[in-house]
Write an enzyme that holds these catalytic residues in place. Structure first.
Site, mmCIF file in Angstrom:
data_model
loop_
_atom_site.group_PDB
_atom_site.id
_atom_site.type_symbol
_atom_site.label_atom_id
_atom_site.label_comp_id
_atom_site.label_asym_id
_atom_site.label_seq_id
_atom_site.Cartn_x
_atom_site.Cartn_y
_atom_site.Cartn_z
ATOM 1 N N ILE A 1 0.844 -1.209 0.000
ATOM 2 C CA ILE A 1 0.000 0.000 0.000
ATOM 3 C C ILE A 1 0.871 1.247 0.000
ATOM 4 O O ILE A 1 1.664 1.453 0.933
ATOM 5 C CB ILE A 1 -0.919 0.035 1.244
ATOM 6 C CG1 ILE A 1 -1.683 -1.276 1.387
ATOM 7 C CG2 ILE A 1 -1.874 1.217 1.181
ATOM 8 C CD1 ILE A 1 -2.489 -1.384 2.666
ATOM 9 N N THR A 2 0.729 2.097 -0.999
ATOM 10 C CA THR A 2 1.493 3.353 -1.003
ATOM 11 C C THR A 2 0.704 4.428 -0.240
ATOM 12 O O THR A 2 -0.519 4.350 -0.114
ATOM 13 C CB THR A 2 1.797 3.846 -2.436
ATOM 14 O OG1 THR A 2 0.582 4.281 -3.054
ATOM 15 C CG2 THR A 2 2.456 2.765 -3.281
ATOM 16 N N GLY A 3 1.439 5.404 0.277
ATOM 17 C CA GLY A 3 0.780 6.470 1.042
ATOM 18 C C GLY A 3 0.146 5.927 2.301
ATOM 19 O O GLY A 3 -0.925 6.378 2.716
ATOM 20 N N ALA A 4 0.826 4.973 2.930
ATOM 21 C CA ALA A 4 0.236 4.289 4.091
ATOM 22 C C ALA A 4 0.576 4.984 5.407
ATOM 23 O O ALA A 4 0.245 4.475 6.470
ATOM 24 C CB ALA A 4 0.713 2.837 4.121
ATOM 25 N N SER B 1 -0.552 7.938 6.294
ATOM 26 C CA SER B 1 -1.542 8.943 6.668
ATOM 27 C C SER B 1 -2.901 8.636 6.021
ATOM 28 O O SER B 1 -2.978 7.851 5.073
ATOM 29 C CB SER B 1 -0.999 10.302 6.167
ATOM 30 O OG SER B 1 -1.995 11.266 6.111
ATOM 31 N N GLY B 2 -3.932 9.237 6.564
ATOM 32 C CA GLY B 2 -5.249 9.278 5.922
ATOM 33 C C GLY B 2 -5.824 7.944 5.473
ATOM 34 O O GLY B 2 -5.840 6.953 6.226
ATOM 35 N N TYR C 1 -4.579 18.475 -10.736
ATOM 36 C CA TYR C 1 -5.094 17.402 -9.873
ATOM 37 C C TYR C 1 -6.176 16.597 -10.603
ATOM 38 O O TYR C 1 -6.125 15.361 -10.638
ATOM 39 C CB TYR C 1 -5.650 17.980 -8.563
ATOM 40 C CG TYR C 1 -6.163 16.901 -7.632
ATOM 41 C CD1 TYR C 1 -5.276 16.052 -6.971
ATOM 42 C CD2 TYR C 1 -7.534 16.701 -7.449
ATOM 43 C CE1 TYR C 1 -5.740 15.035 -6.136
ATOM 44 C CE2 TYR C 1 -8.007 15.692 -6.618
ATOM 45 C CZ TYR C 1 -7.099 14.860 -5.963
ATOM 46 O OH TYR C 1 -7.566 13.843 -5.152
HETATM 47 N N1 LIG Z 1 -9.108 13.199 1.204
HETATM 48 C C1 LIG Z 1 -10.026 13.268 0.258
HETATM 49 O O1 LIG Z 1 -11.088 13.904 0.430
HETATM 50 C C2 LIG Z 1 -9.825 12.560 -1.046
HETATM 51 C C3 LIG Z 1 -10.872 12.603 -2.000
HETATM 52 C C4 LIG Z 1 -10.691 11.954 -3.214
HETATM 53 C C5 LIG Z 1 -9.520 11.262 -3.466
HETATM 54 N N2 LIG Z 1 -8.522 11.240 -2.538
HETATM 55 C C6 LIG Z 1 -7.292 10.470 -2.862
HETATM 56 O O2 LIG Z 1 -6.969 9.635 -1.783
HETATM 57 C C7 LIG Z 1 -5.574 9.335 -1.806
HETATM 58 C C8 LIG Z 1 -5.025 9.411 -0.385
HETATM 59 O O3 LIG Z 1 -5.111 10.734 0.074
HETATM 60 P P1 LIG Z 1 -5.469 11.137 1.583
HETATM 61 O O4 LIG Z 1 -6.723 11.891 1.538
HETATM 62 O O5 LIG Z 1 -5.359 9.974 2.474
HETATM 63 O O6 LIG Z 1 -4.303 12.201 1.861
HETATM 64 P P2 LIG Z 1 -3.096 12.241 2.909
HETATM 65 O O7 LIG Z 1 -3.580 12.059 4.298
HETATM 66 O O8 LIG Z 1 -2.354 13.500 2.588
HETATM 67 O O9 LIG Z 1 -2.227 10.980 2.492
HETATM 68 C C9 LIG Z 1 -1.455 10.979 1.318
HETATM 69 C C10 LIG Z 1 -0.383 9.925 1.435
HETATM 70 O O10 LIG Z 1 0.430 9.997 0.255
HETATM 71 C C11 LIG Z 1 1.796 10.097 0.659
HETATM 72 N N3 LIG Z 1 2.606 10.826 -0.317
HETATM 73 C C12 LIG Z 1 2.406 12.072 -0.822
HETATM 74 N N4 LIG Z 1 3.421 12.391 -1.644
HETATM 75 C C13 LIG Z 1 4.287 11.344 -1.637
HETATM 76 C C14 LIG Z 1 5.536 11.090 -2.267
HETATM 77 N N5 LIG Z 1 6.136 11.989 -3.039
HETATM 78 N N6 LIG Z 1 6.131 9.905 -2.030
HETATM 79 C C15 LIG Z 1 5.578 8.975 -1.213
HETATM 80 N N7 LIG Z 1 4.402 9.164 -0.592
HETATM 81 C C16 LIG Z 1 3.779 10.347 -0.794
HETATM 82 C C17 LIG Z 1 1.746 10.843 1.991
HETATM 83 O O11 LIG Z 1 2.960 10.667 2.699
HETATM 84 P P3 LIG Z 1 3.367 11.658 3.902
HETATM 85 O O12 LIG Z 1 2.650 11.119 5.126
HETATM 86 O O13 LIG Z 1 4.841 11.500 3.988
HETATM 87 O O14 LIG Z 1 2.923 13.029 3.538
HETATM 88 C C18 LIG Z 1 0.551 10.148 2.631
HETATM 89 O O15 LIG Z 1 0.921 8.910 3.182
HETATM 90 C C19 LIG Z 1 -4.941 10.303 -2.799
HETATM 91 O O16 LIG Z 1 -4.647 9.604 -3.994
HETATM 92 C C20 LIG Z 1 -6.046 11.342 -3.047
HETATM 93 O O17 LIG Z 1 -5.978 11.863 -4.352
HETATM 94 C C21 LIG Z 1 -8.643 11.859 -1.331
#
Ligand SMILES: NC(=O)c1ccc[n+]([C@@H]2O[C@H](COP(=O)([O-])OP(=O)(O)OC[C@H]3O[C@@H](n4cnc5c(N)ncnc54)[C@H](OP(=O)(O)O)[C@@H]3O)[C@@H](O)[C@H]2O)c1
Length: 281
Positions: free
Chosen positions: A8-11, A13-14, A164
């Site tokens: 899982i990438t981005g694991a 946070s969130g 985006y």
């Molecule tokens: N939140 C919403 O309302 C929403 C709605 C629609 C779609 N999404 C999608 O959901 C997905 C997850 O987002 P989230 O809402 O959970 O946001 P988030 O809390 O900001 O989590 C994003 C994750 O991606 C990682 N990341 C960002 N840039 C990176 C890089 N250069 N290399 C490695 N890891 C990186 C972050 O790492 P760090 O912890 O190091 O920052 C974090 O683990 C995204 O694809 C977003 O487009 C979110």
């Protein structure tokens, strides 16, 4: 999920962390990808605390760097014999145009090219599992997107919202093209919208109207656990076994934007992405 290996990438946070937490709790072996050791270890400790018997591993890679994505794929293949579930989830929003070490606009690099490259570096381990699943986290905002081949990386004019939504449309086009290319292999590829407004770190620290809106709407947003439900469903549910090339919202397959079904566009995006990541088309 007892026997399953999930990457899982981005694991850290969130939505990604909530997904990792639940899959680990369901008994899967979870490999979390983070870019920061401290945040990665903190998330790992949190998961271990909630599921002490879980098998959870952390691998570090900045997904804006193609070199680090390649090292991540190598590290995973050295450590694990197969991959049952790949969840491409890491994503960001940038209000200003910034380029990566590879000279690529960051939103396009992290939100789309990292999904594309990591997936294309793992076919052998995905095929080593009898059936495996690729889950790409997109967004409902993909429907505002177009793929602007004349200015794919916002060199002529950059707008965060446009970059985006383009990247999230790219996630859907990539998933559909991948599903067509993987037909008959036992590997499925699906994508999803986690929910309009999930209370995560997404958009925090972003300036301008987008950052203001995100901060203002935070109290109304759904929890990361709720936002992770469709990712978890696509990763684990027997209901979607064998299903491929679909877009899901709230655990249901729904229609994505009209343009996302354009096969010529998807093929062209694939070819351009292959060129930008030095992969054969
Ligand atoms: N939140 C919403 O309302 C929403 C709605 C629609 C779609 N999404 C999608 O959901 C997905 C997850 O987002 P989230 O809402 O959970 O946001 P988030 O809390 O900001 O989590 C994003 C994750 O991606 C990682 N990341 C960002 N840039 C990176 C890089 N250069 N290399 C490695 N890891 C990186 C972050 O790492 P760090 O912890 O190091 O920052 C974090 O683990 C995204 O694809 C977003 O487009 C979110």
């Amino acid at each position: 999920m007892g026997e399953k290996i999930c990457l899982i990438t981005g694991a850290t946070s969130g939505i990604g962390k909530a997904t990792a937490m639940r899959l680990a709790n369901m008994g899967a072996s979870v490999v979390m990808v983070g870019r920061d050791q401290g945040r990665g270890e903190a998330a790992l400790a949190e998961i271990k605390e909630k599921s002490p018997n879980a098998s959870v591993d952390l691998m570090l890679a900045d997904l804006s760097s193609q070199k680090e994505i390649r090292s991540l794929a190598d590290e995973f293949k050295e450590a694990y014999p197969r991959l049952d579930v790949l969840i491409n989830n890491a994503g960001l929003f940038r209000s200003k145009r910034i380029t990566t070490a590879d000279g690529i606009e960051t939103t396009f690099a992290v939100n789309h090219l990292a999904y594309f490259l990591l997936t294309n570096l793992l076919p052998d381990v995905l095929k080593a599992s009898a059936t495996s699943r690729i889950v790409n986290v997109s967004s409902g905002d993909h429907s505002n997107g177009t793929i602007d081949f004349d200015d794919l990386q916002g060199e002529k004019g950059y707008k965060g919202a446009k970059a985006y939504s383009q990247s999230k449309l790219a996630n859907v086009l990539f998933t559909y093209e991948l599903a067509r290319r993987l037909k008959g292999t036992g590997i499925t590829a699906n994508c999803l919208h986690p929910g309009a407004g999930v209370r995560t770190n997404f958009g925090s620290g972003v300036s301008g109207l987008f950052g203001f809106m995100v901060r203002a709407l935070k109290p109304l947003m759904i929890s990361p656990e709720k936002g992770a439900q469709t990712s978890i469903y696509l990763a684990s549910s027997p209901e979607v076994e064998g299903l491929s090339g679909r877009y899901f919202v709230k655990k249901a397959g729904v229609r994505s934007s009209n343009v996302s079904y354009d096969e010529r566009l998807a093929r062209r995006l694939w070819e351009v992405s292959a060129e930008l990541t030095n992969l054969p088309a």
